[in-house]
Design a protein around this motif. Sequence first.
Motif, PDB file in Angstrom:
ATOM      1  N   ASP A 175      67.225  33.974 104.847  1.00  0.00           N
ATOM      2  CA  ASP A 175      66.602  33.575 103.584  1.00  0.00           C
ATOM      3  C   ASP A 175      65.559  34.565 103.064  1.00  0.00           C
ATOM      4  O   ASP A 175      65.253  34.564 101.871  1.00  0.00           O
ATOM      5  CB  ASP A 175      65.918  32.215 103.747  1.00  0.00           C
ATOM      6  CG  ASP A 175      66.912  31.070 103.924  1.00  0.00           C
ATOM      7  OD1 ASP A 175      68.124  31.311 103.679  1.00  0.00           O
ATOM      8  OD2 ASP A 175      66.491  29.975 104.299  1.00  0.00           O
ATOM      9  N   ASN A 315      73.328  30.667  98.952  1.00  0.00           N
ATOM     10  CA  ASN A 315      71.867  30.620  98.974  1.00  0.00           C
ATOM     11  C   ASN A 315      71.454  29.266  99.519  1.00  0.00           C
ATOM     12  O   ASN A 315      71.869  28.231  98.975  1.00  0.00           O
ATOM     13  CB  ASN A 315      71.291  30.752  97.561  1.00  0.00           C
ATOM     14  CG  ASN A 315      71.533  32.125  96.988  1.00  0.00           C
ATOM     15  OD1 ASN A 315      71.074  33.119  97.523  1.00  0.00           O
ATOM     16  ND2 ASN A 315      72.300  32.167  95.892  1.00  0.00           N
ATOM     17  N   LYS A 319      65.704  28.603 100.588  1.00  0.00           N
ATOM     18  CA  LYS A 319      65.428  29.913  99.981  1.00  0.00           C
ATOM     19  C   LYS A 319      65.157  29.751  98.484  1.00  0.00           C
ATOM     20  O   LYS A 319      64.206  30.348  97.940  1.00  0.00           O
ATOM     21  CB  LYS A 319      66.622  30.837 100.216  1.00  0.00           C
ATOM     22  CG  LYS A 319      66.517  32.169  99.513  1.00  0.00           C
ATOM     23  CD  LYS A 319      67.770  32.990  99.734  1.00  0.00           C
ATOM     24  CE  LYS A 319      67.752  34.245  98.869  1.00  0.00           C
ATOM     25  NZ  LYS A 319      68.995  35.032  99.075  1.00  0.00           N
ATOM     26  N   ARG A 322      61.740  28.082  97.954  1.00  0.00           N
ATOM     27  CA  ARG A 322      60.632  28.996  98.268  1.00  0.00           C
ATOM     28  C   ARG A 322      60.532  30.107  97.220  1.00  0.00           C
ATOM     29  O   ARG A 322      59.436  30.543  96.864  1.00  0.00           O
ATOM     30  CB  ARG A 322      60.808  29.589  99.663  1.00  0.00           C
ATOM     31  CG  ARG A 322      60.759  28.581 100.812  1.00  0.00           C
ATOM     32  CD  ARG A 322      59.397  27.928 101.001  1.00  0.00           C
ATOM     33  NE  ARG A 322      59.443  26.886 102.034  1.00  0.00           N
ATOM     34  CZ  ARG A 322      59.704  25.601 101.800  1.00  0.00           C
ATOM     35  NH1 ARG A 322      59.943  25.159 100.569  1.00  0.00           N
ATOM     36  NH2 ARG A 322      59.724  24.730 102.796  1.00  0.00           N
ATOM     37  N   SER A 323      61.691  30.559  96.735  1.00  0.00           N
ATOM     38  CA  SER A 323      61.671  31.628  95.725  1.00  0.00           C
ATOM     39  C   SER A 323      61.081  31.127  94.411  1.00  0.00           C
ATOM     40  O   SER A 323      60.618  31.912  93.585  1.00  0.00           O
ATOM     41  CB  SER A 323      63.086  32.173  95.503  1.00  0.00           C
ATOM     42  OG  SER A 323      63.855  31.229  94.770  1.00  0.00           O
TER      43      SER A 323
END
Lengths: 524, 524
Positions: A175, A315, A319, A322-323
């Motif tokens: 990730d 994905n 991830k 958090r992105s």
Amino acid sequence: MRRFAADRAKRLLFRSLFSSAATPSAPFSSSPAAAAAAAIDSAARSVTVDTINPKVLKCEYVVRGEIVSHAQRLQLELQTKPGCHPFEEILYCNIGNPQSLGQQPVTFFREVLALCDHPSLLDQSETHALFSADAVERAWKILDAIPGRATGAYSHSQGIKGLRDAIAAGIAERDGFPANPDDIFLTDGASPAVHTMMQLLIRSEKDGILCPIPQYPLYSASIALHGGSLVPYYLDESTGWGLEISELKKQLEDARSKGITVRALVVINPGNPTGQVLAEENQKDIVDFCKNEGLVLLADEVYQENIYVEDKKFNSFKKIARSMGYDDAHLSLVSFQSVSKGYYGECGKRGGYMEVTGFNAEVREQIYKVASVNLCSNISGQILASLVMNPPKVGDESYESFDAEKSGILSSLARRAKALEDAFNSLEGVTCNKAEGAMYLFPRLHLPSKAIEAAKAVDAVPDAFYARRLLDATGIVVVPGSGFGQVPGTWHIRCTILPQEDKIPDIISRLGAFHESFMEEFCD
Amino acid sequence: MRRFAADRAKRLLFRSLFSSAATPSAPFSSSPAAAAAAAIDSAARSVTVDTINPKVLKCEYVVRGEIVSHAQRLQLELQTKPGCHPFEEILYCNIGNPQSLGQQPVTFFREVLALCDHPSLLDQSETHALFSADAVERAWKILDAIPGRATGAYSHSQGIKGLRDAIAAGIAERDGFPANPDDIFLTDGASPAVHTMMQLLIRSEKDGILCPIPQYPLYSASIALHGGSLVPYYLDESTGWGLEISELKKQLEDARSKGITVRALVVINPGNPTGQVLAEENQKDIVDFCKNEGLVLLADEVYQENIYVEDKKFNSFKKIARSMGYDDAHLSLVSFQSVSKGYYGECGKRGGYMEVTGFNAEVREQIYKVASVNLCSNISGQILASLVMNPPKVGDESYESFDAEKSGILSSLARRAKALEDAFNSLEGVTCNKAEGAMYLFPRLHLPSKAIEAAKAVDAVPDAFYARRLLDATGIVVVPGSGFGQVPGTWHIRCTILPQEDKIPDIISRLGAFHESFMEEFCD
């Protein structure tokens, strides 16, 4: 079509595929005849289908339902009376069980498992002739992470700490965001992890779980067993099984208006049975939806290695979240992973984990307690989960052979997916979306009305009728779409892409011949 | 003393061992402070202890509860600050986990497991130097029983047929009565099997399950999770934890008078935590009681190999029922077995089975369906279950070494049981029944009233207070009797007999010194 009421869809979803009229010995039915038989028995004993937990009765799991029981009977007949059917073997395309259809296990993984099962091998000189050096090294590393090197001891309720460290490191590498080993709960495959979350979240039938339709029936079964309500949201077949936020919102509001407290959203990515891979933008919208609506996001990510198209990639929802700058304070998120899928396909090992983030300490303690009641998941499965999340790397002795095995399996799966997709699309009245990922195709059957009438005449759901005819004619076992849920009035089947490549041409030819004759028999 | 009302006993049973006053960070508590913290969190997220399934909150599993969390903290402190406690290691006597305390796995079993994990070993010449010939032969036999020799495939939902055949043959040999492989459901240890039966039988809190008090808390936890009522029957400590039919009848009638439908009777034989082995006549009375009252007999027989006294032997309830002429028509009986106990102690492998007899075909199909939702138990555990029920026989190459390992473990366990029993009985105010079987002693603590007051002052249950003091002083982890249930006003601890023999003298000496100082501190 997608405007049908949620409860209508649920009734259809839970309905038996064949009533007792069609198959008197059908499992899972509760017909009047069966009730009478039960009444006789109850004179002697107190436990009958009328006195057991009705949640158990309500639960359905069509992946191993009537069609499979029938296939097992046919298989037995083939063994005792060879030549009694117009096919020589049963081809189980009903379940994502790669090694049952000839896929070989990954050598490195099995080397490590064998060494951990019988650690005294590590002290023998002959062992070096039989095992790769990095498998020996990895086995030592794993044993050193196990208190007392005891692979036969119950572990920590969440799983062996050193293995959770390896898994967390694997997630972080995948990730690009950190993962905490304390968030990992190792489980006997993904199914018990899903049950644990349903058990935690569902208080009564007034609690709802948003699930895709079509869905993998573990979810409907688990919700039924725990007494909750499945709140369906429909994937859009016309856009490659697209997941639309407007549909999520509509169904959420609809459920709330009926007094249902929706607690969680299930997303299966890559999709089962539908095979689509979500786009990043879509995932972001889903994350925002869960965050804004206060829903737990239950992310079934067991097919994360199974992607067959160039323009899509996996994905994880963690991830994505958090992105977007969201952490534990913003979103409750559970990611499910399993050793049963991917290129490894180690279904029989029953390994898996859930990564549990965004719950407060008290709730986490409750999850820990439920895990503790079952002591721990099996250690071989735990080891394997650590291996699939931390496989051989470039430079390791096993890397080249490992990578050849891995890419051989994945590229073959991609070819099989394409070949079967094309084959389904070549059939009259069948349309099939691309399997971008996972292990299944979910073609739609545009059945002639005469076929639908014929099904009704034997009190069968039309796609179950088709699947039964297909099995009887060809030995190919598929699962009727009605077991996964579908837009009412549409019919599908789920077929795995797992038969070995050399069998695909024969399957396609048998399928084509059957379909042609079926359509001829029932042409309008 | 045993006349206390059932619901009082249940309240005590489910009560937290330590309230938040004693340990603010105690898991599983739901104090006002915790509720306030939860309320703050709920602003951000919808899942708090106030909104999860209350059945989960209610469930307790003290074997891995607060005392163990505290022990884990002490262990961490010992690692980071050696010498910071008056002991050098934590001795986990809280759980029947033999290999965690140094018991070695049985070589033959591990050889077979390793060969099945990595079958290509079977084609290598070096393998014969590393493995016994009969392990190689057995591995071939097992592989041949697995469709496609695929140890990485999901099996039949009940487990691999050939392994069930071996288990049924083992049961038949043990009992002298036939066993049917179709009655065997292989499971990931005994715990999931118990959950399956509770899930099947419990419809609401109006359904009750008769359980011994003291009991193994899997039962109370599983009944709580499935929303039923535990109907306690008290074992008689004064007659070596005798099981009296009059007590069963009294509690059954009492429960029925309260509108509870009692569905099953749990019997643990040999007993956990109490260690008694039932006499044959007693078992016959129990069978008749279940038959006459229409109760399912849930027979926890996981300690069937663990018998330490000459004058007792294990009889399965199925053997007893069949010897009385009762068959499927007379009695619904489920026997639970596990690879975690016995001389094998393979807890981490999560293998086990239940033998399900005396249910009609429809109910059986429901059990099969629930098993199917979870696909199958892990194959290594399945293989191991077949091995423990069909170990090497006289004449096999491995037999002598196998038998030496087996009898070495069992005779050592018998010596340890006796040494610890004597040690407990030598302590002031402690009385301890013999461990005739299983893996535990359950000594009674006749605590001075000052100790009971001191416990109350910190809002702790007195035996939990004692166990916590014992841990802090000696590093020995035992489980408070209150986690198993006990006659109100009596206090016990459960201590396993599993530390290796060379550690027993030190344990006894530490235990004695602690107890003396405890009694001195609180002498009336």
